[in-house]
Design an enzyme around this catalytic site. Structure first.
Site, PDB file in Angstrom:
ATOM      1  N   ASN A 197       0.917  -1.202  -0.137  1.00 41.00           N
ATOM      2  CA  ASN A 197       0.043  -0.119  -0.082  1.00 41.00           C
ATOM      3  C   ASN A 197       0.962   1.524   0.135  1.00 41.00           C
ATOM      4  OD1 ASN A 197      -2.659   1.594   0.522  1.00 41.00           O
ATOM      5  ND2 ASN A 197      -1.579   1.988   2.397  1.00 41.00           N
ATOM      6  N   SER A 201      -4.913   2.320  -8.576  1.00 36.87           N
ATOM      7  CA  SER A 201      -5.629   3.312  -8.485  1.00 36.87           C
ATOM      8  C   SER A 201      -6.568   3.876  -9.578  1.00 36.87           C
ATOM      9  CB  SER A 201      -4.767   4.866  -8.176  1.00 36.87           C
ATOM     10  OG  SER A 201      -5.484   6.054  -8.689  1.00 36.87           O
ATOM     11  N   TYR A 260       2.016   9.794 -11.628  1.00 38.47           N
ATOM     12  CA  TYR A 260       0.984   9.039 -10.842  1.00 38.47           C
ATOM     13  C   TYR A 260       0.343   7.816 -11.686  1.00 38.47           C
ATOM     14  CZ  TYR A 260      -2.521   7.802  -7.298  1.00 38.47           C
ATOM     15  OH  TYR A 260      -3.385   7.152  -6.477  1.00 38.47           O
ATOM     16  N   ALA A 261      -0.431   8.306 -12.823  1.00 43.70           N
ATOM     17  CA  ALA A 261      -1.187   7.589 -13.685  1.00 43.70           C
ATOM     18  C   ALA A 261      -0.404   6.393 -14.182  1.00 43.70           C
ATOM     19  CB  ALA A 261      -2.017   8.167 -14.863  1.00 43.70           C
ATOM     20  N   SER A 273       2.628   5.019 -13.304  1.00 48.25           N
ATOM     21  CA  SER A 273       3.009   4.254 -12.094  1.00 48.25           C
ATOM     22  C   SER A 273       1.852   3.350 -11.643  1.00 48.25           C
ATOM     23  CB  SER A 273       3.466   5.035 -10.828  1.00 48.25           C
ATOM     24  OG  SER A 273       2.507   5.751 -10.195  1.00 48.25           O
ATOM     25  N   LYS A 274       0.683   3.719 -11.746  1.00 47.97           N
ATOM     26  CA  LYS A 274      -0.408   3.054 -10.994  1.00 47.97           C
ATOM     27  C   LYS A 274      -0.907   2.077 -12.232  1.00 47.97           C
ATOM     28  CE  LYS A 274      -0.741   4.311  -6.763  1.00 47.97           C
ATOM     29  NZ  LYS A 274      -0.458   3.577  -5.727  1.00 47.97           N
TER      30      LYS A 274
END
Length: 251
Positions: A94, A146, A158-159, A161-162
């Site tokens: 997490n 995410s 961020y996008a 990596s998720k």
């Protein structure tokens, strides 16, 4: 007691801001369901706070400080878990940060930092956790992605990596199913957690209006989904991602 006598690592189990994050909520729920919990966080005091909540309620847990972007520390936390409990049954990865410039304004340093925290860390914790699970006859891993992985999201690092977390989950699931190890993923949407505390009121309101259920999710709702994927109730599920998003994916 769906995790009775299981040993579970929760990476990112603390919260340095007030409120209940996904990792903290999951660690508490795992303990309530009978697991011995290893609460891991870069901030030791945050991990200790989670452990205190668990032990005060009659559960069993220990706190470990680790920066899992470093392979040596990922290995060390698994080694410490085995030294303490002798086995490893469940892992919840997490870790995640949402920083970085929007669009092509992202810097090389920001990109590397987000990729290291959100994606590389999962790879290296799994690298050392999976052999221990194999020794014990199997186990379950849940990774936290995410909903940003599924949209044209403004913060590219961020996008991406998720989305990488989703792909890594599938790779691990296919590679270790023969060893009785299941690997799945949760993809939370707009959750009411410390990580989203900085979203401005108007922006938050507009986002909620696009969610069919018309509210933010709670960390406890992510935790319940993680528990399902970590427990025998999902024994024939692997390589999957469950969107915990109030229906956002269908809009």
């Amino acid at each position: 007691m769906r995790l009775k006598d299981k040993v579970a690592i929760v990476v990112g189990a603390g919260s340095i801001r007030p409120g209940m994050g996904n990792g903290k909520a999951t660690a508490i729920l795992f303990a309530r369901e009978g697991a011995k919990v290893v609460a891991v966080d870069r901030n030791l005091e945050a991990a200790k706070e989670t452990v205190g909540l668990i032990t005060n309620a009659g559960g069993e847990a220990i706190a470990i400080q680790a920066d899992v972007t470093k392979e040596t520390e990922a290995k060390s936390l698994v080694d410490t878990t085995i030294a303490k409990y002798g086995k490893l049954d469940v892992l919840f990865n997490n870790v995640g940060i949402g920083s970085g410039g929007r669009g092509l304004t992202v810097t090389e340093k920001e990109w590397d930092t987000v990729m290291n925290v959100n994606l590389k860390s999962i790879l290296f914790v799994c690298k050392y956790a999976i052999p221990e699970m194999i020794k014990g006859g199997g186990g379950t891993i849940v990774n936290n992605a995410s909903m940003a992985a599924y949209y044209s999201y403004p913060t590219y690092a961020y996008a991406v990596s998720k989305a990488g977390v989703v792909a890594l989950t599938r790779c691990l699931a296919g590679g270790y199913a023969k060893d009785n190890i299941r690997v799945n993923c949760v993809a939370p949407g707009l959750m009411d957690t410390p990580m989203t505390a900085g979203i401005q009121t108007e922006s938050r309101k507009a986002s909620v209006e696009r969610i069919p259920i018309r509210r933010q999710g709670r960390a406890e709702e992510t935790a319940q989904t993680v528990l399902f994927l970590a427990s025998p109730e999902s024994s024939y599920i692997t390589g999957q991602t469950i969107q915990v998003d109030g229906g956002q994916i269908i809009t």
